[in-house]
Design a protein around this motif. Structure first.
Motif, PDB file in Angstrom:
ATOM      1  N   ILE A  52      43.061  44.028  40.693  1.00  0.00           N
ATOM      2  CA  ILE A  52      42.408  45.317  40.773  1.00  0.00           C
ATOM      3  C   ILE A  52      42.911  46.259  39.397  1.00  0.00           C
ATOM      4  O   ILE A  52      41.909  46.417  38.751  1.00  0.00           O
ATOM      5  CB  ILE A  52      42.863  46.206  42.023  1.00  0.00           C
ATOM      6  CG1 ILE A  52      41.795  45.853  43.717  1.00  0.00           C
ATOM      7  CG2 ILE A  52      41.763  47.537  41.676  1.00  0.00           C
ATOM      8  CD1 ILE A  52      42.115  46.357  44.659  1.00  0.00           C
ATOM      9  N   ALA A  53      43.787  45.823  39.341  1.00  0.00           N
ATOM     10  CA  ALA A  53      44.144  46.595  37.373  1.00  0.00           C
ATOM     11  C   ALA A  53      43.726  45.988  36.313  1.00  0.00           C
ATOM     12  O   ALA A  53      43.449  46.165  35.530  1.00  0.00           O
ATOM     13  CB  ALA A  53      45.741  46.515  37.890  1.00  0.00           C
ATOM     14  N   LEU A  54      43.386  44.007  37.263  1.00  0.00           N
ATOM     15  CA  LEU A  54      43.259  43.002  35.956  1.00  0.00           C
ATOM     16  C   LEU A  54      41.467  43.456  36.035  1.00  0.00           C
ATOM     17  O   LEU A  54      40.843  42.536  34.880  1.00  0.00           O
ATOM     18  CB  LEU A  54      43.776  42.044  36.276  1.00  0.00           C
ATOM     19  CG  LEU A  54      45.107  41.789  35.284  1.00  0.00           C
ATOM     20  CD1 LEU A  54      45.624  40.494  36.302  1.00  0.00           C
ATOM     21  CD2 LEU A  54      45.174  42.123  34.171  1.00  0.00           C
ATOM     22  N   GLY A  55      40.775  43.193  37.113  1.00  0.00           N
ATOM     23  CA  GLY A  55      38.984  44.359  36.331  1.00  0.00           C
ATOM     24  C   GLY A  55      38.697  43.075  37.446  1.00  0.00           C
ATOM     25  O   GLY A  55      37.293  42.400  37.397  1.00  0.00           O
ATOM     26  N   PHE A  56      39.431  42.105  38.170  1.00  0.00           N
ATOM     27  CA  PHE A  56      38.713  40.261  38.313  1.00  0.00           C
ATOM     28  C   PHE A  56      38.357  40.719  39.918  1.00  0.00           C
ATOM     29  O   PHE A  56      37.053  40.746  39.571  1.00  0.00           O
ATOM     30  CB  PHE A  56      40.006  39.964  39.424  1.00  0.00           C
ATOM     31  CG  PHE A  56      40.767  39.166  37.702  1.00  0.00           C
ATOM     32  CD1 PHE A  56      40.245  39.661  36.506  1.00  0.00           C
ATOM     33  CD2 PHE A  56      42.210  38.322  38.251  1.00  0.00           C
ATOM     34  CE1 PHE A  56      41.440  38.926  35.457  1.00  0.00           C
ATOM     35  CE2 PHE A  56      43.064  38.516  37.155  1.00  0.00           C
ATOM     36  CZ  PHE A  56      42.350  38.198  35.348  1.00  0.00           C
ATOM     37  N   ALA A  87      38.305  47.606  43.208  1.00  0.00           N
ATOM     38  CA  ALA A  87      38.593  48.925  44.174  1.00  0.00           C
ATOM     39  C   ALA A  87      38.204  48.853  45.573  1.00  0.00           C
ATOM     40  O   ALA A  87      36.922  49.347  45.519  1.00  0.00           O
ATOM     41  CB  ALA A  87      38.885  49.979  43.606  1.00  0.00           C
ATOM     42  N   SER A  88      38.696  49.479  46.302  1.00  0.00           N
ATOM     43  CA  SER A  88      37.743  49.379  47.809  1.00  0.00           C
ATOM     44  C   SER A  88      39.024  50.729  48.050  1.00  0.00           C
ATOM     45  O   SER A  88      39.898  51.437  47.855  1.00  0.00           O
ATOM     46  CB  SER A  88      38.083  48.655  48.788  1.00  0.00           C
ATOM     47  OG  SER A  88      39.120  47.647  48.794  1.00  0.00           O
ATOM     48  N   SER A  92      43.228  50.117  46.079  1.00  0.00           N
ATOM     49  CA  SER A  92      42.850  50.882  45.026  1.00  0.00           C
ATOM     50  C   SER A  92      43.776  51.113  43.335  1.00  0.00           C
ATOM     51  O   SER A  92      44.547  50.036  43.615  1.00  0.00           O
ATOM     52  CB  SER A  92      42.643  52.287  45.144  1.00  0.00           C
ATOM     53  OG  SER A  92      44.237  53.268  45.162  1.00  0.00           O
ATOM     54  N   TYR A  93      43.575  51.792  42.582  1.00  0.00           N
ATOM     55  CA  TYR A  93      44.669  51.663  41.379  1.00  0.00           C
ATOM     56  C   TYR A  93      45.742  52.136  41.789  1.00  0.00           C
ATOM     57  O   TYR A  93      46.756  51.891  41.107  1.00  0.00           O
ATOM     58  CB  TYR A  93      43.578  52.355  40.324  1.00  0.00           C
ATOM     59  CG  TYR A  93      42.780  51.418  39.752  1.00  0.00           C
ATOM     60  CD1 TYR A  93      42.844  49.715  39.132  1.00  0.00           C
ATOM     61  CD2 TYR A  93      41.151  51.941  40.459  1.00  0.00           C
ATOM     62  CE1 TYR A  93      41.739  49.353  38.327  1.00  0.00           C
ATOM     63  CE2 TYR A  93      40.382  50.664  39.819  1.00  0.00           C
ATOM     64  CZ  TYR A  93      40.383  49.450  38.399  1.00  0.00           C
ATOM     65  OH  TYR A  93      39.269  48.973  38.083  1.00  0.00           O
ATOM     66  N   ALA A  94      45.380  52.926  42.607  1.00  0.00           N
ATOM     67  CA  ALA A  94      46.616  53.675  42.908  1.00  0.00           C
ATOM     68  C   ALA A  94      48.111  53.037  43.501  1.00  0.00           C
ATOM     69  O   ALA A  94      48.135  52.150  43.873  1.00  0.00           O
ATOM     70  CB  ALA A  94      47.113  55.376  43.672  1.00  0.00           C
TER      71      ALA A  94
END
Length: 339
Positions: free
Chosen positions: A325-329, A332-333, A337-339
């Motif tokens: 998720i952090a790399l944008g592959f 997020a849901s 998520s990024y958190a």
């Protein structure tokens, strides 16, 4: 619509990030990674789990042969029966079926995933942890138990002295019958460790491969069965008796349209796999590469990302999801998520 991902750019940025991390580690004189927790994360194959007999296709005869060889060694206090064959042929599945067989319902049962890391101390701790809720020495534990079944899955160690130490470790119990089933790819290892004749697991027939593809692809639920069956049978022949090849193709073909079944059948990868290596085990690589080729682009990127981890590394599922998720592959849901 999912945002289009420029894979080369993503991979280049990933390499640059990894290079920066490496340089920072060197600049700050950080010690190299240690492996003190090497065995603490469970591997998917570190336990037998449960398996439905209906899922085991074409191995009833082989299982009966294994059980017959084990029952024929009742006079021996410790029996080692190796099952050997190339990767992907179904050794672990067969061993799992033996492990869960009613014949051993009154046995104390242990499953040890050996892999390429041969660590007698770890094996002993694993056996103790599965047989007892208290910390006790292995010799005493083996003495207390009457019948024990141990599966040593995926043994790679070839050195005779190491294998002899392993056998000696499991022969310590007085008055205890220990039955050990070993799976390995190497015939030499099988001959070295076996106390009864090793069992060479044969390839599946084309019909069995087709049955496995049908099962994994949910073939019977389709409306176009008659149209697909000839194609599916041709694909099954290309598996050359390798269970893992049939299984991966079956999963891949699930819900795929007729044209994609044809595409798999006619794919050039089959010609490459037979021309570069005549061994049936090479079909596993061909089928897995086909599965990769048919992935959508964003899944290919997620899969390729795993290549940054060294062989044998234990990946933590949720950490991996957050990294992707952090790399944008992936997006997020509400769950991730990024958190």
């Amino acid at each position: 619509m999912r945002k289009k991902i420029n894979m080369p750019d993503k991979m280049k940025k990933m390499q640059e990030s990894l290079q920066k991390i490496t340089e920072d580690r060197q600049n700050y004189c950080l010690p190299p990674e240690t492996h003190t927790n090497e065995h603490q994360l469970p591997d998917i194959r570190e336990n037998a789990g449960t398996i439905e007999e209906a899922e085991i296709i074409g191995r009833a005869k082989e299982k009966l042969e294994i059980l017959a060889r084990l029952s024929g060694s009742t006079t021996e206090r410790t029996t080692f029966l190796p099952i050997w064959g190339f990767g992907g042929i179904g050794k672990t599945t067969l061993a799992r079926s033996v492990y869960n067989d009613p014949e051993f319902k009154n046995h104390s049962r242990v499953w040890v995933y050996v892999s390429q890391i041969f660590d007698l101390k770890f094996f002993g701790k694993t056996i103790i942890s599965q047989l007892s809720s208290i910390n006790i020495c292995l010799q005493k534990l083996l003495t207390e138990k009457k019948n024990i079944l141990i599966i040593l899955d995926d043994l790679w160690e070839k050195h005779p002295s190491q294998l002899e130490q392993l056998k000696d470790m499991l022969k310590q119990g007085e008055g205890c019958k220990v039955t050990v089933v070993v799976t390995t790819r190497d015939e030499g290892i099988a001959n070295e460790i076996g106390t009864v004749q090793p069992y060479n697991l044969p390839q599946l027939s084309d019909e069995m491969c087709w049955d496995k593809i049908r099962q994994k692809s949910k073939f019977e639920t389709r409306d176009d069965k008659q149209r697909l069956e000839p194609i599916g049978r041709d694909i099954a022949k290309k598996c050359r008796g390798v269970a893992l090849a049939a299984q991966s193709l079956g999963h891949m073909l699930k819900s795929r349209p007729h044209r994609e079944w044809n595409s798999v059948k006619a794919n050039h990868i089959w010609d490459l796999s037979t021309s570069t290596d005549a061994s049936p085990g090479n079909e596993v690589l061909g089928s897995l590469q086909l599965s990769y080729n048919f992935m959508p682009p964003y899944l290919k990127l997620c899969f390729a990302y795993c290549a940054i981890f060294p062989k044998g590394h234990k990946m933590i599922k949720y950490d991996l999801i957050h990294q992707r998720i952090a790399l944008g592959f992936v997006e997020a849901s509400s769950t991730f998520s990024y958190a």
